[in-house]
Design an enzyme around this catalytic site. Structure first.
Site, PDB file in Angstrom:
ATOM      1  N   LYS A  95       5.416   8.827 -11.820  1.00  0.00           N
ATOM      2  CA  LYS A  95       4.081   8.418 -11.375  1.00  0.00           C
ATOM      3  C   LYS A  95       3.367   9.549 -10.624  1.00  0.00           C
ATOM      4  O   LYS A  95       2.199   9.862 -10.900  1.00  0.00           O
ATOM      5  CB  LYS A  95       4.225   7.172 -10.487  1.00  0.00           C
ATOM      6  CG  LYS A  95       2.997   6.754  -9.729  1.00  0.00           C
ATOM      7  CD  LYS A  95       1.999   6.028 -10.579  1.00  0.00           C
ATOM      8  CE  LYS A  95       0.727   5.753  -9.801  1.00  0.00           C
ATOM      9  NZ  LYS A  95      -0.312   5.156 -10.602  1.00  0.00           N
ATOM     10  N   LYS A 127      -3.705   9.991  -1.439  1.00  0.00           N
ATOM     11  CA  LYS A 127      -2.363   9.495  -1.095  1.00  0.00           C
ATOM     12  C   LYS A 127      -1.328   9.986  -2.120  1.00  0.00           C
ATOM     13  O   LYS A 127      -0.268  10.486  -1.750  1.00  0.00           O
ATOM     14  CB  LYS A 127      -2.377   7.963  -1.076  1.00  0.00           C
ATOM     15  CG  LYS A 127      -1.019   7.341  -0.818  1.00  0.00           C
ATOM     16  CD  LYS A 127      -1.008   5.851  -1.101  1.00  0.00           C
ATOM     17  CE  LYS A 127       0.159   5.499  -1.978  1.00  0.00           C
ATOM     18  NZ  LYS A 127       0.213   4.110  -2.386  1.00  0.00           N
ATOM     19  N   PRO A 153       0.795  -1.240   0.000  1.00  0.00           N
ATOM     20  CA  PRO A 153       0.000   0.000   0.000  1.00  0.00           C
ATOM     21  C   PRO A 153       0.828   1.292   0.000  1.00  0.00           C
ATOM     22  O   PRO A 153       0.595   2.170  -0.822  1.00  0.00           O
ATOM     23  CB  PRO A 153      -0.832  -0.119   1.286  1.00  0.00           C
ATOM     24  CG  PRO A 153      -0.896  -1.576   1.589  1.00  0.00           C
ATOM     25  CD  PRO A 153       0.416  -2.144   1.101  1.00  0.00           C
TER      26      PRO A 153
HETATM   27  P1  NAD Z   1      -4.217  -3.438  -1.664  1.00  0.00           P
HETATM   28  O1  NAD Z   1      -4.448  -2.765  -0.363  1.00  0.00           O
HETATM   29  O2  NAD Z   1      -5.344  -4.088  -2.377  1.00  0.00           O
HETATM   30  O3  NAD Z   1      -3.062  -4.562  -1.499  1.00  0.00           O
HETATM   31  C1  NAD Z   1      -1.939  -4.426  -0.677  1.00  0.00           C
HETATM   32  C2  NAD Z   1      -1.597  -5.791  -0.122  1.00  0.00           C
HETATM   33  O4  NAD Z   1      -0.415  -5.661   0.678  1.00  0.00           O
HETATM   34  C3  NAD Z   1      -2.687  -6.376   0.786  1.00  0.00           C
HETATM   35  O5  NAD Z   1      -3.032  -7.679   0.361  1.00  0.00           O
HETATM   36  C4  NAD Z   1      -2.048  -6.370   2.167  1.00  0.00           C
HETATM   37  O6  NAD Z   1      -2.480  -7.454   2.998  1.00  0.00           O
HETATM   38  C5  NAD Z   1      -0.581  -6.505   1.815  1.00  0.00           C
HETATM   39  N1  NAD Z   1       0.305  -6.055   2.891  1.00  0.00           N
HETATM   40  C6  NAD Z   1       0.270  -4.894   3.586  1.00  0.00           C
HETATM   41  N2  NAD Z   1       1.268  -4.858   4.492  1.00  0.00           N
HETATM   42  C7  NAD Z   1       1.946  -6.016   4.364  1.00  0.00           C
HETATM   43  C8  NAD Z   1       3.067  -6.584   5.028  1.00  0.00           C
HETATM   44  N3  NAD Z   1       3.699  -5.916   6.011  1.00  0.00           N
HETATM   45  N4  NAD Z   1       3.493  -7.804   4.652  1.00  0.00           N
HETATM   46  C9  NAD Z   1       2.870  -8.483   3.654  1.00  0.00           C
HETATM   47  N5  NAD Z   1       1.793  -8.001   2.988  1.00  0.00           N
HETATM   48  C10 NAD Z   1       1.338  -6.786   3.344  1.00  0.00           C
HETATM   49  O7  NAD Z   1      -3.519  -2.316  -2.593  1.00  0.00           O
HETATM   50  P2  NAD Z   1      -3.467  -2.317  -4.202  1.00  0.00           P
HETATM   51  O8  NAD Z   1      -4.691  -1.672  -4.746  1.00  0.00           O
HETATM   52  O9  NAD Z   1      -3.028  -3.652  -4.658  1.00  0.00           O
HETATM   53  O10 NAD Z   1      -2.289  -1.237  -4.426  1.00  0.00           O
HETATM   54  C11 NAD Z   1      -0.933  -1.560  -4.208  1.00  0.00           C
HETATM   55  C12 NAD Z   1      -0.084  -0.379  -4.642  1.00  0.00           C
HETATM   56  O11 NAD Z   1      -0.328  -0.111  -6.035  1.00  0.00           O
HETATM   57  C13 NAD Z   1      -0.368   0.919  -3.881  1.00  0.00           C
HETATM   58  O12 NAD Z   1       0.842   1.575  -3.630  1.00  0.00           O
HETATM   59  C14 NAD Z   1      -1.236   1.718  -4.859  1.00  0.00           C
HETATM   60  O13 NAD Z   1      -1.111   3.119  -4.685  1.00  0.00           O
HETATM   61  C15 NAD Z   1      -0.678   1.272  -6.194  1.00  0.00           C
HETATM   62  N6  NAD Z   1      -1.621   1.367  -7.322  1.00  0.00           N
HETATM   63  C16 NAD Z   1      -2.904   0.949  -7.175  1.00  0.00           C
HETATM   64  C17 NAD Z   1      -3.782   1.063  -8.254  1.00  0.00           C
HETATM   65  C18 NAD Z   1      -5.221   0.620  -8.117  1.00  0.00           C
HETATM   66  O14 NAD Z   1      -6.030   0.945  -9.006  1.00  0.00           O
HETATM   67  N7  NAD Z   1      -5.579  -0.124  -7.076  1.00  0.00           N
HETATM   68  C19 NAD Z   1      -3.334   1.592  -9.478  1.00  0.00           C
HETATM   69  C20 NAD Z   1      -1.998   1.964  -9.609  1.00  0.00           C
HETATM   70  C21 NAD Z   1      -1.147   1.843  -8.513  1.00  0.00           C
END
Ligand code: NAD
Length: 297
Positions: A170, A245, A65
């Site tokens: 980004k 964010k 995240p």
């Molecule tokens: P999400 O919250 O769905 O997934 C994050 C995962 O990380 C979760 O499964 C969580 O359990 C895991 N996690 C957190 N802390 C952890 C730890 N200490 N050890 C192991 N696992 C851990 O988030 P997402 O939507 O997959 O986004 C991930 C990244 O991608 C973010 O930085 C976001 O800004 C970026 N992003 C997201 C999108 C989107 O549309 N969702 C688009 C572009 C970029």
């Protein structure tokens, strides 16, 4: 290749799935057991910690995240750096601040590992389809080494310069996006209030100098484009809190370098107000509701 994949959320899980399909051996870790179960059922190996996943990996990928999570997974107790073999690259695909990436890269380099930042655009749809754009900060050699792996998950792999520059690209793009969505929202709301049909106004903007992605591909006014969140009650898409964010990351980068960011700061405050009204989970184009008169439909 043996790849450690840590962070199997909305983005990470479908990305990891593409690597499995391409024939790579995956060692996966996440705090959420259900997410791990899904990948294990498809052939990945379950690991109880980032360190366990990294032990025999030839490449480590993280999709987490925010900065604090990346810091913990890489440099914390039972973190990747405590177990990774020298020379194995770490590719972080999360969106975090460039300063944290560069600091963690120094830490990794001190023990013989390179950290690459490779944040993505394209959203969850792009992750599922394998059509993400990767913005990569790495040396030329390292870029050439990891490009074939990223190609399993993305359509455009762009080399942005040295480590940290992927994040710079980004957050600058999302700065434009956050501001342009507010500009289009203001104009659409004002125009409809003044009596013009929303579709006619969108057509004019899209054929004129106001045209941008927020107007012609992701218009915030309901009913202009049937497939976007604006036409589905602002469900799905890219959440207000995620935009908040990313604007926060831009604001922090600007603060650190004493760089002016007046429009970005205002945009950040508007999404903040909207989030505080309980709308953080809605698509960010819902900001048009904050900018519409209460008596608008
Ligand atoms: P999400 O919250 O769905 O997934 C994050 C995962 O990380 C979760 O499964 C969580 O359990 C895991 N996690 C957190 N802390 C952890 C730890 N200490 N050890 C192991 N696992 C851990 O988030 P997402 O939507 O997959 O986004 C991930 C990244 O991608 C973010 O930085 C976001 O800004 C970026 N992003 C997201 C999108 C989107 O549309 N969702 C688009 C572009 C970029």
């Amino acid at each position: 290749m043996v790849i450690a994949f840590i962070g199997l959320g909305n983005m990470g899980a479908p990305m990891a799935r593409h690597l499995l399909k391409a024939g790579h051996a995956l060692a996966v870790h996440d705090l959420n057991m259900a997410a791990v179960d899904g990948l294990v059922a498809e052939g990945a190996r379950r690991c109880g910690s980032p360190a366990e996943a990294a032990t025999d990996a030839e490449l480590v990928l993280t999709m987490l995240p925010a900065s604090a999570h990346v810091e913990k997974v890489l440099a914390g107790d039972q973190g990747v750096l405590s177990a990774i073999q020298a020379g194995v690259p770490i590719v972080d695909c999360s969106t975090i601040d460039p300063a944290t990436v560069r600091r963690l890269a120094q830490l990794a380099r001190a023990q013989g590992n390179d950290l690459v930042d490779a944040p993505v655009s394209g959203g969850t749809g792009g992750a599922v389809a394998g059509t993400l754009t990767f913005m990569v900060g790495a040396s030329d050699n390292l870029f050439a080494k990891i490009q074939p792996v990223l190609q399993h998950m993305g359509r455009r792999i762009v080399h942005c310069g040295d480590v940290g520059n992927g994040q710079v690209a980004k957050i600058c793009n999302n700065l434009v996006l956050g501001i342009s969505m507010i500009a289009v929202s203001e104009a659409m709301a004002l125009g409809v209030n003044q009596g013009i049909d929303a579709k006619v106004l969108a057509d004019i903007i899209n054929a004129s100098s106001g045209r941008c992605w927020s107007s012609d591909t992701y218009n915030p006014y309901p009913g202009i484009i049937e497939t976007v969140p604006a036409s589905k009650g602002y469900q799905g898409g890219f959440g207000v809190d995620l935009m908040l964010k990313d604007l926060g990351l831009a604001a922090e980068a600007a603060r650190q370098s004493r760089h002016p960011l007046p429009m970005g700061a205002l945009a950040q405050q508007l999404y903040q107000v909207w989030s505080l009204q309980g709308k953080g989970h809605l698509d960010f184009s819902s900001i048009i509701q904050l900018l519409s008169r209460a008596d608008a439909t």
